[in-house]
Design a protein around this motif. Structure first.
Motif, PDB file in Angstrom:
ATOM      1  N   LEU A  65       0.823  -1.218   0.000  1.00  7.40           N
ATOM      2  CA  LEU A  65       0.000   0.000   0.000  1.00  7.40           C
ATOM      3  C   LEU A  65       0.856   1.266   0.000  1.00  7.40           C
ATOM      4  O   LEU A  65       0.339   2.370   0.087  1.00  7.40           O
ATOM      5  N   GLY A  66       2.163   1.089  -0.064  1.00  9.83           N
ATOM      6  CA  GLY A  66       3.055   2.244  -0.122  1.00  9.83           C
ATOM      7  C   GLY A  66       3.614   2.665   1.224  1.00  9.83           C
ATOM      8  O   GLY A  66       4.238   3.710   1.350  1.00  9.83           O
ATOM      9  N   MET A  67       3.374   1.835   2.272  1.00 12.45           N
ATOM     10  CA  MET A  67       3.933   2.185   3.583  1.00 12.45           C
ATOM     11  C   MET A  67       5.423   1.874   3.614  1.00 12.45           C
ATOM     12  O   MET A  67       5.858   0.888   3.028  1.00 12.45           O
ATOM     13  N   LEU A 105       6.830   2.525   9.079  1.00 15.92           N
ATOM     14  CA  LEU A 105       5.405   2.830   9.262  1.00 15.92           C
ATOM     15  C   LEU A 105       4.598   1.545   9.414  1.00 15.92           C
ATOM     16  O   LEU A 105       3.734   1.441  10.295  1.00 15.92           O
ATOM     17  N   ARG A 127       2.380   0.683  12.640  1.00 15.92           N
ATOM     18  CA  ARG A 127       0.923   0.698  12.538  1.00 15.92           C
ATOM     19  C   ARG A 127       0.310  -0.700  12.403  1.00 15.92           C
ATOM     20  O   ARG A 127      -0.831  -0.909  12.784  1.00 15.92           O
ATOM     21  N   ILE A 128       1.072  -1.630  11.806  1.00 15.27           N
ATOM     22  CA  ILE A 128       0.491  -2.939  11.485  1.00 15.27           C
ATOM     23  C   ILE A 128       1.062  -4.044  12.379  1.00 15.27           C
ATOM     24  O   ILE A 128       0.313  -4.804  12.985  1.00 15.27           O
ATOM     25  N   GLU A 169      -6.498   3.152   6.165  1.00 18.38           N
ATOM     26  CA  GLU A 169      -5.188   3.217   6.821  1.00 18.38           C
ATOM     27  C   GLU A 169      -4.112   3.867   5.940  1.00 18.38           C
ATOM     28  O   GLU A 169      -3.438   4.809   6.355  1.00 18.38           O
ATOM     29  N   ALA A 170      -3.968   3.346   4.727  1.00 22.60           N
ATOM     30  CA  ALA A 170      -2.906   3.880   3.859  1.00 22.60           C
ATOM     31  C   ALA A 170      -3.227   5.299   3.366  1.00 22.60           C
ATOM     32  O   ALA A 170      -2.337   6.164   3.368  1.00 22.60           O
ATOM     33  N   MET A 173      -2.290   7.429   6.440  1.00 21.09           N
ATOM     34  CA  MET A 173      -0.912   7.435   6.916  1.00 21.09           C
ATOM     35  C   MET A 173       0.093   7.701   5.802  1.00 21.09           C
ATOM     36  O   MET A 173       1.161   8.230   6.061  1.00 21.09           O
ATOM     37  N   VAL A 174      -0.230   7.294   4.578  1.00 22.89           N
ATOM     38  CA  VAL A 174       0.734   7.451   3.487  1.00 22.89           C
ATOM     39  C   VAL A 174       0.409   8.704   2.675  1.00 22.89           C
ATOM     40  O   VAL A 174       1.278   9.535   2.430  1.00 22.89           O
TER      41      VAL A 174
END
Lengths: 219, 246
Positions: A126-128, A132, A136-137, B106-107, B110-111
């Protein structure tokens, strides 16, 4: 051995003398375990890091702490650092924190590595960033999984705090030995202090179980 | 005829895991709005090829070109690239500690640093689109496999990717739940999304695919329109594979 009646009477009468020690034990335990959780988290992340140097630092720390007795660590910390004039409360708390930190590092490492690899991949896809996604996960899930062994470590930390009596911190165990020596009634006071620890541990076990139940509601 | 823009180009791609040479000189291009379906036996390298397209696996040699840009994993910010290339996994990989809506936003939060209200509005629209508007506040463990996968699709779409990759999206589902996921994917294809799909669902490949790519032993054996490849495969190995599964 004291008679049961005598033991029970002294238990009921002596609580004002024990009260300060009880409160000190609770404070030392909470402060040291709280610091230990942060230490543990950092060293767990060091251990799973890609960096060989960080791995090495974590391994040395854990090996030294696990390979030496806690009482030796507390003494080294207290006597070794007398020139800095560290208050006994903090010498005991930080000593215990460094000790428990090593065990908690292993708890966190295990729980982080037990999270399915797909979770990190989903976050990254998802681009994290790695950091991050970790924050977060992975870590929120790992914390939940670490809760039962953390509760266990807390109980160990609570009982180990009695070793602070040897640097003359007036916590629970220290009160018991002092009272025993003063009254020549050692066994009665040792049995009383055992009851105090047992009750503390049982109350805390109950709290951890409740917390686990609440958190597992969403699993 | 208008030339379609090139979305993904893979050139001479090689990938090994230790001694195992999984992808051998793969060349493939995916144009805008194409639905490219990768088929082949387990271990033929189709999932690895897909994972190389969003850099969950890093190639050993060759090029992966996304929307005209040759991506160098050392230099390019892969986090930025991945925002353009969404991915749906075989085992969904929903975040179990977050509600359905939280999974989706979420993404973006945060992103992309979207405002919560905006992210929630878009998230709810996406959930409605995949038919799960009423499940926003439910946790993933309360969903069926098909519902989980549709949430996963909504979650990937929330980043507004240009390309969507599907890695065996229905393989972990009970047979009766496959249809709902495939129809969601069909919708997406109809809207013009560029898609690369690894699947064993030949019906889907035939009906929705613009191109079908048959892989065997780390190589692309044959690529064709589904009407051609399924009815008159040119290569013997493709024929053997198709007759073994159809």
């Amino acid at each position: 051995m004291p008679t049961f009646a005598h033991f029970f009477e002294t238990l009921l009468e002596s609580y004002p003398v024990f009260f300060e020690g009880l409160w000190l034990t609770i404070r030392v335990t909470f402060v040291s375990v709280l610091i230990a959780v942060f230490i543990g988290l950092f060293f767990a992340l060091f251990k799973i890091s890609q960096s060989k140097i960080l791995n090495w630092i974590a391994n040395v720390y854990i090996a030294v702490i696990r390979g030496t007795p806690l009482i030796v660590q507390i003494f080294i910390f207290y006597f070794g650092l007398t020139e800095f004039n560290i208050p006994k409360f903090w010498a005991a708390s930080i000593g215990l924190a460094l000790h428990n930190g090593a065990y908690i590092a292993e708890i966190f490492r295990g729980s982080i590595q037990s999270i399915d690899k797909g979770q990190m991949e989903a976050g990254r896809s998802l681009g994290m960033s790695h950091t991050l996604a970790m924050r977060r996960i992975i870590l929120p899930q790992a914390f939940r999984r670490a809760l039962p062994p953390l509760g266990n470590q807390f109980i160990i930390g609570l009982k180990d705090s009695s070793l602070a009596a040897f640097i003359a911190l007036p916590e629970l165990f220290s009160v018991a030995t002092t009272q025993g020596a003063r009254t020549f009634d050692e066994m009665t006071y040792l049995l009383i202090v055992a009851v105090y620890y047992l009750v503390l541990v049982l109350i805390f076990t109950l709290l951890v179980n409740l917390l686990e139940k609440r958190l597992s509601a969403s699993d | 005829m208008v030339e379609k823009a090139e979305m993904i180009r893979v050139e001479k791609l090689n990938k090994s895991f230790g001694d195992l040479h999984v992808l051998k000189d793969i060349d493939l291009e995916v144009n805008e709005s194409d639905v490219v379906v990768l088929i082949g036996a387990s271990g033929s390298g189709k999932s690895t090829l897909l994972r190389c397209m969003n850099f969950l696996e890093i190639k050993n040699s060759g090029n992966v070109i996304i929307e005209g840009e040759t991506i160098d994993p050392q230099k390019n910010d892969l986090n930025k690239v991945r925002q353009r290339v969404g991915m749906v996994f075989q085992h969904f990989n929903l975040f179990p500690h977050k509600s359905v809506l939280e999974n989706v936003i979420e993404a973006p939060l945060m992103v992309k640093k979207l405002k919560r209200a905006e992210a929630e509005k878009e998230g709810k629209e996406l959930l409605a689109k995949v038919g799960l508007g009423d499940k926003a506040n439910v946790y993933p463990n309360k969903l069926s496999g098909g519902q989980k996968q549709r949430v996963a699709i909504a979650r990937a779409l929330a980043m507004k990717p240009d390309i969507m990759l599907f890695d065996e999206p229905t393989s972990a589902l009970d047979p009766e739940l496959v249809g709902e996921v495939l129809s969601t994917m069909k919708e997406l294809a109809k809207e013009g999304m560029t898609m690369v799909v690894v699947t064993h669902e030949m019906g889907f490949a035939r009906e929705v695919g613009d191109w079908v790519v048959y892989m065997h032993d780390g190589k692309i054996v044959e690529k064709g329109h589904p009407s051609e490849l399924f009815s008159e495969p040119k290569e013997q190995r493709t024929q053997d594979f198709l007759s073994s599964i159809l």
